[in-house]
Design a protein around this motif. Structure first.
Motif, PDB file in Angstrom:
ATOM      1  N   LEU A 105      42.583 112.171  -1.628  1.00  0.00           N
ATOM      2  CA  LEU A 105      41.671 113.116  -0.992  1.00  0.00           C
ATOM      3  C   LEU A 105      42.307 114.501  -1.011  1.00  0.00           C
ATOM      4  CD1 LEU A 105      40.764 111.058   2.215  1.00  0.00           C
ATOM      5  CD2 LEU A 105      39.445 111.212   0.092  1.00  0.00           C
ATOM      6  N   GLY A 106      41.503 115.533  -1.093  1.00  0.00           N
ATOM      7  CA  GLY A 106      42.027 116.884  -0.948  1.00  0.00           C
ATOM      8  C   GLY A 106      42.341 117.167   0.507  1.00  0.00           C
ATOM      9  N   LEU A 107      43.303 118.058   0.746  1.00  0.00           N
ATOM     10  CA  LEU A 107      43.682 118.378   2.116  1.00  0.00           C
ATOM     11  C   LEU A 107      42.518 119.022   2.879  1.00  0.00           C
ATOM     12  CD1 LEU A 107      45.908 118.375   4.238  1.00  0.00           C
ATOM     13  CD2 LEU A 107      46.645 120.606   3.351  1.00  0.00           C
ATOM     14  N   ALA A 108      41.762 119.893   2.236  1.00  0.00           N
ATOM     15  CA  ALA A 108      40.619 120.531   2.914  1.00  0.00           C
ATOM     16  C   ALA A 108      39.594 119.481   3.343  1.00  0.00           C
ATOM     17  CB  ALA A 108      39.973 121.568   2.001  1.00  0.00           C
ATOM     18  N   TYR A 109      39.368 118.485   2.499  1.00  0.00           N
ATOM     19  CA  TYR A 109      38.422 117.423   2.849  1.00  0.00           C
ATOM     20  C   TYR A 109      38.966 116.583   4.009  1.00  0.00           C
ATOM     21  CZ  TYR A 109      35.317 113.393   2.379  1.00  0.00           C
ATOM     22  OH  TYR A 109      34.415 112.386   2.628  1.00  0.00           O
ATOM     23  N   LEU A 110      40.270 116.269   3.977  1.00  0.00           N
ATOM     24  CA  LEU A 110      40.879 115.527   5.091  1.00  0.00           C
ATOM     25  C   LEU A 110      40.736 116.313   6.389  1.00  0.00           C
ATOM     26  CD1 LEU A 110      42.516 112.977   5.915  1.00  0.00           C
ATOM     27  CD2 LEU A 110      44.579 114.343   5.534  1.00  0.00           C
ATOM     28  N   HIS A 111      40.903 117.625   6.320  1.00  0.00           N
ATOM     29  CA  HIS A 111      40.712 118.449   7.522  1.00  0.00           C
ATOM     30  C   HIS A 111      39.269 118.384   7.998  1.00  0.00           C
ATOM     31  CE1 HIS A 111      44.488 121.170   6.900  1.00  0.00           C
ATOM     32  NE2 HIS A 111      44.787 119.954   7.284  1.00  0.00           N
ATOM     33  N   ASN A 112      38.301 118.440   7.070  1.00  0.00           N
ATOM     34  CA  ASN A 112      36.890 118.322   7.481  1.00  0.00           C
ATOM     35  C   ASN A 112      36.613 116.993   8.164  1.00  0.00           C
ATOM     36  OD1 ASN A 112      36.222 120.839   6.548  1.00  0.00           O
ATOM     37  ND2 ASN A 112      35.039 120.135   4.791  1.00  0.00           N
ATOM     38  N   LEU A 113      37.203 115.921   7.633  1.00  0.00           N
ATOM     39  CA  LEU A 113      37.009 114.589   8.220  1.00  0.00           C
ATOM     40  C   LEU A 113      37.532 114.516   9.654  1.00  0.00           C
ATOM     41  CD1 LEU A 113      38.064 112.338   5.203  1.00  0.00           C
ATOM     42  CD2 LEU A 113      35.781 112.418   6.242  1.00  0.00           C
ATOM     43  N   ASN A 114      38.505 115.372   9.985  1.00  0.00           N
ATOM     44  CA  ASN A 114      39.172 115.294  11.280  1.00  0.00           C
ATOM     45  C   ASN A 114      39.013 116.551  12.131  1.00  0.00           C
ATOM     46  OD1 ASN A 114      40.850 112.639  11.298  1.00  0.00           O
ATOM     47  ND2 ASN A 114      40.990 113.455   9.230  1.00  0.00           N
ATOM     48  N   SER A 115      38.129 117.447  11.710  1.00  0.00           N
ATOM     49  CA  SER A 115      38.018 118.739  12.398  1.00  0.00           C
ATOM     50  C   SER A 115      37.406 118.667  13.793  1.00  0.00           C
ATOM     51  CB  SER A 115      37.211 119.712  11.534  1.00  0.00           C
ATOM     52  OG  SER A 115      35.884 119.235  11.373  1.00  0.00           O
ATOM     53  N   VAL A 116      36.646 117.621  14.095  1.00  0.00           N
ATOM     54  CA  VAL A 116      36.001 117.524  15.404  1.00  0.00           C
ATOM     55  C   VAL A 116      36.981 117.032  16.463  1.00  0.00           C
ATOM     56  CG1 VAL A 116      34.200 116.335  16.740  1.00  0.00           C
ATOM     57  CG2 VAL A 116      33.703 117.190  14.439  1.00  0.00           C
ATOM     58  N   ARG A 117      37.734 116.001  16.155  1.00  0.00           N
ATOM     59  CA  ARG A 117      38.564 115.338  17.166  1.00  0.00           C
ATOM     60  C   ARG A 117      40.038 115.741  17.145  1.00  0.00           C
ATOM     61  NH1 ARG A 117      36.043 110.676  19.429  1.00  0.00           N
ATOM     62  NH2 ARG A 117      38.035 109.598  19.495  1.00  0.00           N
ATOM     63  N   ARG A 118      40.419 116.582  16.179  1.00  0.00           N
ATOM     64  CA  ARG A 118      41.809 117.071  16.088  1.00  0.00           C
ATOM     65  C   ARG A 118      41.782 118.592  15.987  1.00  0.00           C
ATOM     66  NH1 ARG A 118      46.021 114.026  14.644  1.00  0.00           N
ATOM     67  NH2 ARG A 118      46.866 115.718  13.396  1.00  0.00           N
ATOM     68  N   ASP A 119      42.810 119.245  16.511  1.00  0.00           N
ATOM     69  CA  ASP A 119      42.932 120.702  16.386  1.00  0.00           C
ATOM     70  C   ASP A 119      43.701 121.020  15.115  1.00  0.00           C
ATOM     71  OD1 ASP A 119      41.496 121.443  18.675  1.00  0.00           O
ATOM     72  OD2 ASP A 119      43.231 121.017  19.948  1.00  0.00           O
ATOM     73  N   ILE A 120      42.988 121.093  14.017  1.00  0.00           N
ATOM     74  CA  ILE A 120      43.587 121.331  12.708  1.00  0.00           C
ATOM     75  C   ILE A 120      44.131 122.752  12.616  1.00  0.00           C
ATOM     76  CG2 ILE A 120      43.141 121.348  10.221  1.00  0.00           C
ATOM     77  CD1 ILE A 120      42.916 118.569  11.502  1.00  0.00           C
ATOM     78  N   ALA A 121      43.411 123.715  13.176  1.00  0.00           N
ATOM     79  CA  ALA A 121      43.763 125.125  13.009  1.00  0.00           C
ATOM     80  C   ALA A 121      45.045 125.506  13.729  1.00  0.00           C
ATOM     81  CB  ALA A 121      42.620 126.002  13.494  1.00  0.00           C
ATOM     82  N   ASP A 122      45.515 124.699  14.673  1.00  0.00           N
ATOM     83  CA  ASP A 122      46.700 125.106  15.429  1.00  0.00           C
ATOM     84  C   ASP A 122      47.995 124.905  14.655  1.00  0.00           C
ATOM     85  OD1 ASP A 122      47.202 122.384  15.576  1.00  0.00           O
ATOM     86  OD2 ASP A 122      46.978 122.242  17.741  1.00  0.00           O
ATOM     87  N   GLY A 123      47.930 124.348  13.458  1.00  0.00           N
ATOM     88  CA  GLY A 123      49.116 124.185  12.632  1.00  0.00           C
ATOM     89  C   GLY A 123      50.013 123.029  13.044  1.00  0.00           C
ATOM     90  N   VAL A 124      49.626 122.280  14.055  1.00  0.00           N
ATOM     91  CA  VAL A 124      50.433 121.144  14.496  1.00  0.00           C
ATOM     92  C   VAL A 124      50.239 120.009  13.512  1.00  0.00           C
ATOM     93  CG1 VAL A 124      50.763 119.450  16.325  1.00  0.00           C
ATOM     94  CG2 VAL A 124      50.304 121.824  16.899  1.00  0.00           C
TER      95      VAL A 124
END
Length: 201
Positions: A141-160
């Motif tokens: 999977l691409g990283l951007a797609y993995l982030h989309n899959l998890n963008s609701v329940r995880r804080d992707i933008a915080d860099g953690v």
């Protein structure tokens, strides 16, 4: 007849002038040569090992033999709402919804895959030391797609990054019901478009 003979005092004056001219020439030459380079200054300081830290090198995905393993040709979810256009790809946040394929545990992606009844990975439980880019590679999977899959329940933008025990969602139909970050669940806006969501099992 008088001989044209110089007196010793005349030769002395001429000799003295020649010596002075030669001396002046040598002096000027010595003054115009570049001086020898001074040795570079050296700094001396004491370093307290307790206050220094060696930088941690970022893992090189290209040098990792497992990351070079080829993924099978991509397979995508079809859009069931494409109004009779067979083969239309469903998208999540504008990215085609790729069906994940597990290439198996590897360094920086050694957690546990959770599979559905057909053997398709639907979630991933992170292990200590896992890195999102490597998890994305493991499941093709691409990283951007993995982030989309998890963008609701995880804080992707915080860099953690990932914490051991975090659950990553791998299924585009459970974006709002699967996933957590360090024991908590975020409530972020969903990506647009968002496919119809299933309840978590």
């Amino acid at each position: 007849m008088a001989a044209n003979v110089a007196t010793p005092s005349a030769y002395g004056v001429l000799g003295l002038l020649a010596i002075l001219a030669l001396g002046a020439c040598l002096t000027l030459t010595a003054c115009t040569e570049a001086p020898e380079a001074a040795p570079p200054p050296t700094a001396s300081a004491t370093v307290d090992p307790a206050h220094t830290r060696a930088p941690s090198p970022a893992p090189d995905r290209a040098a990792d033999p497992d990351a070079l393993e080829e993924c099978p040709p991509p397979q995508y979810w079809e859009d069931p709402y494409a109004d009779g256009a067979p083969g239309s790809l469903a998208t999540l946040g504008g990215l085609p919804m790729r069906i994940p394929v597990d290439l198996g545990p590897r360094e920086y992606a050694s957690g546990r895959a959770i599979l559905d009844e057909q053997g398709v990975p639907v979630a991933y439980v992170a292990a200590s030391g896992d890195i999102q880019e490597f998890v994305a590679d493991r499941f093709c999977l691409g990283l951007a797609y993995l982030h989309n899959l998890n963008s609701v329940r995880r804080d992707i933008a915080d860099g953690v990054g990932l914490f051991a025990g975090d659950t990553l969602n791998l299924n585009p139909y459970t974006v709002v019901s699967i996933g957590d970050q360090n024991g908590r669940v975020a409530d972020n806006p969903p990506p647009d478009p968002l496919p119809p969501q299933n309840a978590a099992n």
